[in-house]
Design an enzyme around this catalytic site. Structure first.
Site, PDB file in Angstrom:
ATOM      1  N   SER A  92       0.806  -1.211   0.000  1.00 32.48           N
ATOM      2  CA  SER A  92       0.000   0.000   0.000  1.00 32.48           C
ATOM      3  C   SER A  92       0.847   1.272   0.000  1.00 32.48           C
ATOM      4  O   SER A  92       1.665   1.466  -0.874  1.00 32.48           O
ATOM      5  CB  SER A  92      -0.962  -0.034   1.190  1.00 32.48           C
ATOM      6  OG  SER A  92      -1.887   0.996   1.089  1.00 32.48           O
ATOM      7  N   HIS A  93       0.688   2.083   1.033  1.00 28.47           N
ATOM      8  CA  HIS A  93       1.343   3.383   1.108  1.00 28.47           C
ATOM      9  C   HIS A  93       2.691   3.305   1.809  1.00 28.47           C
ATOM     10  O   HIS A  93       3.337   4.327   1.999  1.00 28.47           O
ATOM     11  CB  HIS A  93       0.429   4.324   1.882  1.00 28.47           C
ATOM     12  CG  HIS A  93       0.004   3.694   3.173  1.00 28.47           C
ATOM     13  ND1 HIS A  93      -0.902   2.651   3.212  1.00 28.47           N
ATOM     14  CD2 HIS A  93       0.423   3.879   4.435  1.00 28.47           C
ATOM     15  CE1 HIS A  93      -1.045   2.246   4.461  1.00 28.47           C
ATOM     16  NE2 HIS A  93      -0.252   2.969   5.227  1.00 28.47           N
ATOM     17  N   LYS A  96      -1.239 -10.350  -0.522  1.00 31.64           N
ATOM     18  CA  LYS A  96      -2.502 -10.802   0.061  1.00 31.64           C
ATOM     19  C   LYS A  96      -3.309 -11.580  -0.957  1.00 31.64           C
ATOM     20  O   LYS A  96      -3.115 -11.442  -2.167  1.00 31.64           O
ATOM     21  CB  LYS A  96      -3.298  -9.624   0.618  1.00 31.64           C
ATOM     22  CG  LYS A  96      -3.877  -8.708  -0.420  1.00 31.64           C
ATOM     23  CD  LYS A  96      -4.781  -7.694   0.269  1.00 31.64           C
ATOM     24  CE  LYS A  96      -5.335  -6.735  -0.769  1.00 31.64           C
ATOM     25  NZ  LYS A  96      -6.321  -5.830  -0.201  1.00 31.64           N
ATOM     26  N   ASP A 109      -2.710   6.385  -3.457  1.00 31.15           N
ATOM     27  CA  ASP A 109      -1.559   5.819  -2.766  1.00 31.15           C
ATOM     28  C   ASP A 109      -0.815   4.776  -3.593  1.00 31.15           C
ATOM     29  O   ASP A 109      -1.089   4.605  -4.787  1.00 31.15           O
ATOM     30  CB  ASP A 109      -1.998   5.216  -1.423  1.00 31.15           C
ATOM     31  CG  ASP A 109      -2.775   3.919  -1.611  1.00 31.15           C
ATOM     32  OD1 ASP A 109      -3.465   3.795  -2.636  1.00 31.15           O
ATOM     33  OD2 ASP A 109      -2.673   3.025  -0.741  1.00 31.15           O
ATOM     34  N   ASP A 146      -0.846   1.565  -4.060  1.00 31.80           N
ATOM     35  CA  ASP A 146      -1.560   0.549  -4.838  1.00 31.80           C
ATOM     36  C   ASP A 146      -2.909   1.022  -5.351  1.00 31.80           C
ATOM     37  O   ASP A 146      -3.698   0.221  -5.859  1.00 31.80           O
ATOM     38  CB  ASP A 146      -1.731  -0.726  -4.006  1.00 31.80           C
ATOM     39  CG  ASP A 146      -2.543  -0.484  -2.745  1.00 31.80           C
ATOM     40  OD1 ASP A 146      -2.482   0.641  -2.213  1.00 31.80           O
ATOM     41  OD2 ASP A 146      -3.237  -1.409  -2.291  1.00 31.80           O
ATOM     42  N   ASP A 183      -5.673   2.293  -3.870  1.00 25.66           N
ATOM     43  CA  ASP A 183      -6.981   2.127  -3.227  1.00 25.66           C
ATOM     44  C   ASP A 183      -7.345   3.281  -2.300  1.00 25.66           C
ATOM     45  O   ASP A 183      -8.503   3.422  -1.924  1.00 25.66           O
ATOM     46  CB  ASP A 183      -7.089   0.761  -2.507  1.00 25.66           C
ATOM     47  CG  ASP A 183      -6.014   0.543  -1.467  1.00 25.66           C
ATOM     48  OD1 ASP A 183      -5.149   1.434  -1.285  1.00 25.66           O
ATOM     49  OD2 ASP A 183      -6.028  -0.520  -0.831  1.00 25.66           O
ATOM     50  N   ARG A 184      -6.384   4.119  -1.944  1.00 26.32           N
ATOM     51  CA  ARG A 184      -6.704   5.262  -1.084  1.00 26.32           C
ATOM     52  C   ARG A 184      -6.878   6.527  -1.913  1.00 26.32           C
ATOM     53  O   ARG A 184      -6.410   6.602  -3.046  1.00 26.32           O
ATOM     54  CB  ARG A 184      -5.581   5.518  -0.080  1.00 26.32           C
ATOM     55  CG  ARG A 184      -5.420   4.405   0.902  1.00 26.32           C
ATOM     56  CD  ARG A 184      -4.401   4.752   1.956  1.00 26.32           C
ATOM     57  NE  ARG A 184      -4.337   3.664   2.930  1.00 26.32           N
ATOM     58  CZ  ARG A 184      -3.929   3.783   4.173  1.00 26.32           C
ATOM     59  NH1 ARG A 184      -3.497   4.955   4.611  1.00 26.32           N
ATOM     60  NH2 ARG A 184      -3.919   2.760   4.983  1.00 26.32           N
ATOM     61  N   THR A 199     -11.626  -2.286  11.737  1.00 23.92           N
ATOM     62  CA  THR A 199     -10.733  -1.683  10.747  1.00 23.92           C
ATOM     63  C   THR A 199     -10.270  -2.719   9.722  1.00 23.92           C
ATOM     64  O   THR A 199      -9.914  -3.832  10.084  1.00 23.92           O
ATOM     65  CB  THR A 199      -9.516  -1.093  11.477  1.00 23.92           C
ATOM     66  OG1 THR A 199      -9.985  -0.029  12.306  1.00 23.92           O
ATOM     67  CG2 THR A 199      -8.477  -0.572  10.521  1.00 23.92           C
ATOM     68  N   GLU A 228     -13.384   4.260   5.252  1.00 25.64           N
ATOM     69  CA  GLU A 228     -12.550   4.272   6.448  1.00 25.64           C
ATOM     70  C   GLU A 228     -11.892   5.642   6.579  1.00 25.64           C
ATOM     71  O   GLU A 228     -11.606   6.298   5.571  1.00 25.64           O
ATOM     72  CB  GLU A 228     -11.448   3.216   6.345  1.00 25.64           C
ATOM     73  CG  GLU A 228     -11.959   1.797   6.336  1.00 25.64           C
ATOM     74  CD  GLU A 228     -10.814   0.812   6.546  1.00 25.64           C
ATOM     75  OE1 GLU A 228     -10.569   0.450   7.705  1.00 25.64           O
ATOM     76  OE2 GLU A 228     -10.155   0.432   5.565  1.00 25.64           O
ATOM     77  N   SER A 282      -8.997   6.213   7.130  1.00 27.88           N
ATOM     78  CA  SER A 282      -7.652   6.172   6.582  1.00 27.88           C
ATOM     79  C   SER A 282      -7.641   6.377   5.071  1.00 27.88           C
ATOM     80  O   SER A 282      -6.874   5.752   4.363  1.00 27.88           O
ATOM     81  CB  SER A 282      -7.022   4.826   6.928  1.00 27.88           C
ATOM     82  OG  SER A 282      -7.881   3.774   6.513  1.00 27.88           O
ATOM     83  N   LYS A 340     -11.336  -0.883  -1.524  1.00 27.63           N
ATOM     84  CA  LYS A 340     -11.507   0.554  -1.615  1.00 27.63           C
ATOM     85  C   LYS A 340     -10.880   1.010  -2.921  1.00 27.63           C
ATOM     86  O   LYS A 340     -10.054   0.307  -3.495  1.00 27.63           O
ATOM     87  CB  LYS A 340     -10.922   1.261  -0.410  1.00 27.63           C
ATOM     88  CG  LYS A 340      -9.481   0.959  -0.132  1.00 27.63           C
ATOM     89  CD  LYS A 340      -9.126   1.409   1.278  1.00 27.63           C
ATOM     90  CE  LYS A 340      -7.676   1.109   1.575  1.00 27.63           C
ATOM     91  NZ  LYS A 340      -7.497   0.539   2.920  1.00 27.63           N
TER      92      LYS A 340
HETATM   93  C1  G1P Z   1      -4.450   0.833   8.040  1.00 27.18           C
HETATM   94  C2  G1P Z   1      -5.710   1.641   8.177  1.00 27.18           C
HETATM   95  C3  G1P Z   1      -6.907   0.806   7.799  1.00 27.18           C
HETATM   96  C4  G1P Z   1      -6.712   0.232   6.394  1.00 27.18           C
HETATM   97  C5  G1P Z   1      -5.385  -0.493   6.310  1.00 27.18           C
HETATM   98  C6  G1P Z   1      -5.096  -0.972   4.891  1.00 27.18           C
HETATM   99  O1  G1P Z   1      -4.492  -0.269   8.923  1.00 27.18           O
HETATM  100  O2  G1P Z   1      -5.854   2.154   9.476  1.00 27.18           O
HETATM  101  O3  G1P Z   1      -8.061   1.607   7.851  1.00 27.18           O
HETATM  102  O4  G1P Z   1      -7.750  -0.631   6.062  1.00 27.18           O
HETATM  103  O5  G1P Z   1      -4.331   0.363   6.730  1.00 27.18           O
HETATM  104  O6  G1P Z   1      -4.991   0.084   3.990  1.00 27.18           O
HETATM  105  P1  G1P Z   1      -3.750  -0.278  10.349  1.00 27.18           P
HETATM  106  O7  G1P Z   1      -2.311   0.038  10.094  1.00 27.18           O
HETATM  107  O8  G1P Z   1      -4.409   0.800  11.151  1.00 27.18           O
HETATM  108  O9  G1P Z   1      -4.002  -1.650  10.889  1.00 27.18           O
HETATM  109 ZN    ZN Z   2      -3.391   1.123  -0.402  1.00 25.73          ZN
END
Ligand code: G1P
Ligand code: ZN
Length: 547
Positions: A115-116, A128, A281, A283, A285-286, A348, A367, A369, A380
């Site tokens: 992800s980010h 995943k 971000d 990948d 999704d954000r 979450t 979310e 985030s 997302k």
């Molecule tokens: C974080 C975010 C959560 C999101 C996840 C994946 O997880 O808080 O909302 O779904 O990244 O992008 P966390 O690091 O809090 O477990």
């Molecule tokens: Zn992501």
């Protein structure tokens, strides 16, 4: 042609436990011999019925993506898959992977992404598994994968030269077909079916409207170019940082005011001529939505999207319901109430929305985030959120800041912020949470920092569709007036522990809506430290990242 399957002896690695979103570790950890192989084998061993079926494979293009893809292709052939759909150059954004799984009715998919999180040889990597509905596998599945990793004694692969992923086309590994697909086409077609592209195109061609999309050197560059610039006719250069790099040019591809500070600054500068900004971000999704001198909070964004659903073709017929993760602000709850639709509160992580979306109980999910999405996929979706906003802007012919302020006028404002304490020693973070949990019974009904605590608990969730239970999903401290402080440890970090403190206060009075967020939340920030003893246990005086 059948190929000989080779069984390579292996032994378990500790800690291959999937977190909030798959297994994330440093590249250094993932690139040890047999580490990735063990985890992939554990996934394949947990599946049943994959023989002859289709697997979707792709990632965010970060460092090690290319190596991992070739390894997984060989192992998929050994596991008996009939076909793999793999994005060109091994690329698929997370929402695009979800769209491809659904469109081609694949058995499932493997997404390579952290992800980010930072990329590059010193950065993070992740993997995943998504199910045939296009969404992240549920906890029962990821728990089973983890158990399997602890007893693994061999992985299965075949000998085969690397597949050329640079060209769209077909090849084979033994009996398995490998189809290299355009990573953008299916996804772009899906988004086009949801929104009013004619109206958005008209908005983007107006001389008084200028937008910037910051792809943060990550996966959405090619997607944003194809959709915003090619299909919708936005001027060339609308998409910046649009070439995906394996190390994201050294940055964190995390669309928030800290890591996308350039975009926020540009929108705050009238000389830039920009009226709308957005980012996504690593990948894809954000999302981040920025108006003139105004950053839209993700929780508010979800509420605004829900409140304006009638303006968007795909959702104009009505929303079945909405869902938000527990720490996300209650702004969308107020919209749901006004619409007379249910609002679900989940732990979450996007995986919890899957069953609600599949069952038709929720149409929009989000979310705090920076993740928002809908039933069009089971992840997302960053660009989806941007197009949704553009669709609203095109119809309402006003700017994002005005839309949010008007929303507050109508529904009240849920002032919201998240404070992250990063890379805390794991045992200190665990101690903080353990002690806080132990104090829960005394907290309810007590006074702290002059505030009265109405209730305090550890959030647990029963999935309304399949009845599965998830415990210990975050400590909630709730005040009489609906204000909340939530504490949980991150499940996506790769270094020590990250404590997330979520702060929320409802402000009905419009004359108070412009009070700066941290100022409005100051009493809750003090309360958070008092009840969780953050400073005393972690030694930290303040949060590392405030968003
Ligand atoms: C974080 C975010 C959560 C999101 C996840 C994946 O997880 O808080 O909302 O779904 O990244 O992008 P966390 O690091 O809090 O477990
Ligand atoms: Zn992501």
């Amino acid at each position: 042609m059948t190929m000989q399957v080779i069984s390579v002896p292996s032994a378990p690695f500790a800690g291959q436990k999937p977190g909030t979103s798959g297994l994330r570790k440093k590249v250094k950890v993932f690139s040890q011999a047999r580490y990735l192989e063990n985890f992939v084998q554990a996934i394949f061993d947990t599946l049943s019925g994959q023989q002859g079926q289709t697997l979707v494979l792709g990632g965010d293009g970060r460092y090690y993506n290319d190596v991992a893809i070739q390894t997984i292709l060989r192992m998929a052939a050994a596991a008996g898959f009939g076909r793999v759909l793999v994005g060109r150059d091994g690329i698929l954004s997370t929402p695009a992977a979800s769209a491809v799984i659904r469109k081609w009715q694949a058995f499932g998919g493997i997404i390579l992404s952290a992800s980010h999180n930072e990329g590059g040889p010193e950065g993070d990597f992740g993997i995943k598994y998504n199910l045939g509905n296009g969404g992240p596998a549920n906890e029962a599945f990821t728990d089973a994968v983890y158990r399997r990793t602890q007893e693994i004694s061999a992985y299965r692969t075949v000998e085969s030269p690397a597949v050329d992923l640079s060209r769209i086309g077909e090849s084979r590994i033994g009996a398995m077909r490998v189809s290299v697909i355009d990573p953008v086409a299916d996804y772009a077609e899906l988004l086009e079916s949801l929104f009013d592209f004619d109206r958005i195109a008209a908005l983007l061609s107006r001389p008084d409207f200028r937008m910037r999309f910051d792809a943060m050197h990550a996966v959405t560059g090619p997607y944003a170019r194809a959709i915003l610039e090619e299909r919708l006719g936005a001027p060339a250069g609308t998409v910046v940082n649009g070439i995906p790099l394996p190390d994201f040019a050294g940055g964190h591809p995390d669309p928030n005011p800290v890591w996308a500070a350039d975009l926020v600054a540009a929108l705050a500068d009238p000389a830039s001529g920009l009226s709308f900004g957005a980012a996504s971000d690593g990948d894809g999704d954000r999302n981040m939505i920025v108006g003139p001198n105004f950053v839209v909070s993700p929780s508010d964004s979800l509420a605004v999207l829900a409140a304006n659903h009638a303006l968007v073709p795909a959702y104009a017929g009505g929303l079945a319901g909405v869902a938000r993760s527990m720490p996300t602000s209650c702004a969308v709850d107020r919209v749901a109430q006004a619409l007379g639709i249910p609002c679900y509160e989940t732990p979450t992580g996007w995986k919890y929305f899957g069953s609600l979306l599949d069952a038709g109980k929720a149409t929009l999910c989000g979310e705090e985030s920076a993740g928002t999405g809908s039933n069009h996929v089971r992840e997302k979706d960053g660009l989806w959120a941007v197009l949704y906003w553009l669709n609203i802007l095109a119809v309402r012919a006003t700017s994002a800041d005005v839309i949010v302020r008007e929303h507050w006028q109508r529904f009240g404002r849920n002032v919201y912020s998240r404070h992250d304490y990063e890379a805390i020693e794991t045992d200190r973070a665990d101690r903080l949470m353990d002690e806080l949990r132990a104090r829960l019974p005394q907290l309810a009904g007590s006074e702290s920092c002059g505030l009265h605590i109405a209730a305090a608990d550890d959030f647990s969730y029963t999935d309304p569709v399949d009845g599965s239970r998830s415990e210990r999903q975050g400590v909630r401290v709730m005040l009489d007036d609906g204000s909340r402080v939530v504490f949980r440890l991150s499940g996506t970090g790769t270094e020590g522990a990250t404590l997330r403190v979520y702060l929320e206060r409802f402000v009905a009075d419009p004359s108070q809506h412009e009070v700066p967020t941290q100022e409005a939340l100051a009493p809750l920030i003090r309360l958070a430290d008092a009840v969780a003893r953050i400073q005393a246990v972690t030694g930290r005086e303040k949060a590392d990242v405030i968003s």
